[in-house]
Design an enzyme around this catalytic site. Structure first.
Site, short mmCIF file in Angstrom:
data_model
loop_
_atom_site.label_atom_id
_atom_site.label_comp_id
_atom_site.label_asym_id
_atom_site.label_seq_id
_atom_site.Cartn_x
_atom_site.Cartn_y
_atom_site.Cartn_z
N ARG A 54 0.76 -1.41 0.22
CA ARG A 54 -0.22 -0.43 -0.17
C ARG A 54 0.44 1.03 -0.39
NH1 ARG A 54 -4.39 -0.60 4.40
NH2 ARG A 54 -2.25 -1.90 5.55
N LYS B 45 0.07 -20.27 5.58
CA LYS B 45 -0.94 -20.97 6.53
C LYS B 45 -1.68 -19.66 7.67
CE LYS B 45 2.15 -21.92 10.23
NZ LYS B 45 2.21 -20.47 11.98
N HIS C 292 6.38 -23.88 5.89
CA HIS C 292 7.30 -23.80 6.00
C HIS C 292 8.07 -25.50 6.66
CE1 HIS C 292 7.56 -22.38 9.42
NE2 HIS C 292 8.39 -22.41 9.97
N LYS D 176 12.00 -28.17 5.71
CA LYS D 176 12.95 -28.96 6.62
C LYS D 176 14.17 -30.19 5.95
CE LYS D 176 11.79 -25.56 10.45
NZ LYS D 176 13.12 -25.22 10.62
N GLU E 3 8.64 -23.50 21.82
CA GLU E 3 9.50 -22.62 21.59
C GLU E 3 9.59 -21.33 23.03
OE1 GLU E 3 8.03 -21.05 17.46
OE2 GLU E 3 6.81 -20.68 18.89
N ASP F 198 -3.09 -22.19 14.91
CA ASP F 198 -1.00 -22.07 14.15
C ASP F 198 0.12 -22.85 14.21
OD1 ASP F 198 0.86 -19.74 13.65
OD2 ASP F 198 1.40 -20.03 16.08
N HIS G 200 1.37 -27.80 11.16
CA HIS G 200 3.15 -28.38 11.36
C HIS G 200 2.78 -29.61 12.43
CE1 HIS G 200 4.24 -24.78 10.23
NE2 HIS G 200 5.11 -24.06 11.54
N LYS H 109 4.52 -21.83 23.30
CA LYS H 109 4.95 -20.59 23.76
C LYS H 109 5.76 -20.49 24.94
CE LYS H 109 4.16 -18.66 19.35
NZ LYS H 109 5.02 -18.61 18.43
#
Length: 474
Positions: free
Chosen positions: A44, A154, A184, A188, A222, A241, A246, A336
């Site tokens: 934009r 995704k 992604h 790997k 994580e 997520d 995944h 997380k």
């Protein structure tokens, strides 16, 4: 390789800056791009080509892979970068994009072969593809012998209903073989190696079933929180997520049957069968099979509702109801702000019929395991029991380990680099097919319905998650 143009929607955003432009530069420096190509960013902001090239240069300098290159080495790549101001909701921007593409009509292929990368929320997909179609840039009315492909990030939808609506919307403008739904993780090396490890090694293939395996555990942990993604996480949450894509893709790779060949559809057929075979959770088993959590302090994060009930942790016990895996639990844990950052698959084998070397219940300590670590290191380890030195006959677990960095020194392809190359060449094996997306949403929708509004449990930062999660593992 045919000449082509890459068009990146959301080219001034975080994903493009951190992953896409460094990966496209990798394609350039590894010689994976044709003689004539163009990279067209859209956004934009009102930017000239030169101003946009400076933002790309800054992104490359901040990238671990490209940061060591001087400006002279990057200059030929930057000359192939262009920019079009485009508001996703306004048709005029798509006509400007059409003109920018056609202005290069003298460069063979760059106008007729187009790869679109949607580095934006998948919810914007229907609007974008319909405007592309209206501007003469859709996927079904191809000029001459050109090709057009579209890469979608995704999560593909919010639930089964929205995923089907998205599939229908994009299907109006692009055929299924033109659509590349990217995860992604599938790019790997260690994830791609699961198939090779299973189906090329005679010592493991016969044992890969319910007769010899007692459990499979998949962990995606994580040690950091949501960072600056509060608005995104409030909309999505960890189930959408991480689990829907995944985690279930890793589970499918571990559990799939041997494909009839290595064609994309043969491999994806077998993964789809696994997702379809996962037992759907119900309110009756939710209390013992599912734990959701939220890390302490999440509600104080930027752009997060102070009363948020969004989950940042999940521990789930799955069963795959087919001949090979009947009765074998698949434990999935993701979260997380846990104690470490690690993605790992642990396949635990059953104990021998008799244990001569300790108490009958001690086999779990030395049970054979295959441990596949996907990140931060890339390793495969085999655990087995051996005698501890000394007079007593006592066993300890030891490991034989393969490390990608030791065995294959030097730079490999990053996940985005590999997947971009696959999309360019038309290899769809490592992209998710429509039926697999919908089966995965069926699994996640069943989890959400089974919980019936149950609140996520709080857990301390840098812990293992809620204390009750340990009960999931039996």
């Amino acid at each position: 390789m045919e000449n082509f143009s890459i068009v990146i929607f959301g080219a001034t955003g975080d994903l493009a800056r951190r992953k896409l432009f460094p990966s496209v530069f990798d394609l350039f420096r590894y010689g994976h791009l044709p003689e004539e190509y163009r990279v067209i960013g859209t956004g934009r902001r009102d930017l000239s080509h030169e101003a946009f090239r400076r933002t790309v240069l800054e992104a490359l300098r901040a990238s671990p892979g490209a940061g060591g290159f001087d400006e002279e080495a990057i200059a030929p790549f930057l000359r192939r970068i262009f920019y079009v101001r485009l508001d996703i909701s306004e048709p005029e921007g798509y006509h400007r994009l059409h003109r920018e593409i056609m202005d290069a009509s003298g460069q063979s292929g760059v106008c007729t072969h187009l790869l679109y990368y949607l580095a934006v929320s998948p919810g914007l997909l229907p609007l974008i593809v319909r405007n592309l179609q209206a501007a003469g840039l859709g996927g079904k009315n191809l000029p001459c012998r050109g090709w057009r492909k579209i890469i979608v990030e995704k999560p593909f939808g919010r639930d089964l209903e929205s995923a089907r609506a998205l599939n229908a919307a994009v299907g109006e403008v692009f055929n299924e073989d033109q659509i590349f739904r990217i995860d992604h993780y599938l790019g790997k090396e260690t994830v791609q190696n699961i198939l090779v490890f299973r189906f090329s090694n005679g010592i493991f293939e016969p044992l890969w079933n319910r007769h010899y395996i007692s459990s499979v555990q998949i962990t995606i942990a994580e040690d950091f929180g949501i960072r600056d993604r509060g608005a995104f996480y409030e909309e999505v949450g960890l189930l959408r997520d991480i689990i829907q894509n995944h985690a279930l893709q890793l589970l499918a790779s571990v559990a799939m049957e041997p494909p009839v060949d290595l064609s994309a559809d043969s491999v994806r057929d077998e993964k789809s069968k696994v997702l379809r075979s996962i037992r759907r959770h119900t309110p009756a088993d939710a209390g013992t099979a599912i734990v959701l959590g939220q890390y302490e302090g999440y509600r104080e994060e930027k752009d997060v509702d102070p009363r948020s009930e969004v989950e940042t942790f999940a521990a789930i016990r799955f069963f795959v109801d087919n001949w090979r895996w009947q009765g074998v639990p698949f434990y999935v844990k993701a979260g997380k702000n846990l104690g470490e950052t690690r993605t790992r698959i642990v396949i635990t084998f059953k104990c021998p019929p008799q244990n001569f070397f300790g108490p009958s219940d001690s086999c779990g300590y030395t049970a054979n395991q295959v441990v596949m670590t996907i990140q931060p290191e890339e390793t495969i380890a085999l655990r087995f029991g051996t005698k501890r030195p000394g007079e007593a006959v006592e066993t300890d677990p030891v490991y034989m380990k393969f490390d990608y960095r030791d065995s294959f020194p030097g730079e490999g392809l990053t996940a985005y680099h590999r997947l971009l190359l696959d999309a360019i060449t038309g290899d769809r094996m490592n992209f998710i097919r429509q039926d697999s997306v919908e089966h995965a949403w069926e699994v996640v929708d069943a989890i959400r319905h089974a919980l019936d509004g149950r609140h996520p449990e709080p857990y301390p930062i840098h812990s293992d998650g809620p204390a009750s999660a340990s009960g999931i593992y039996g």
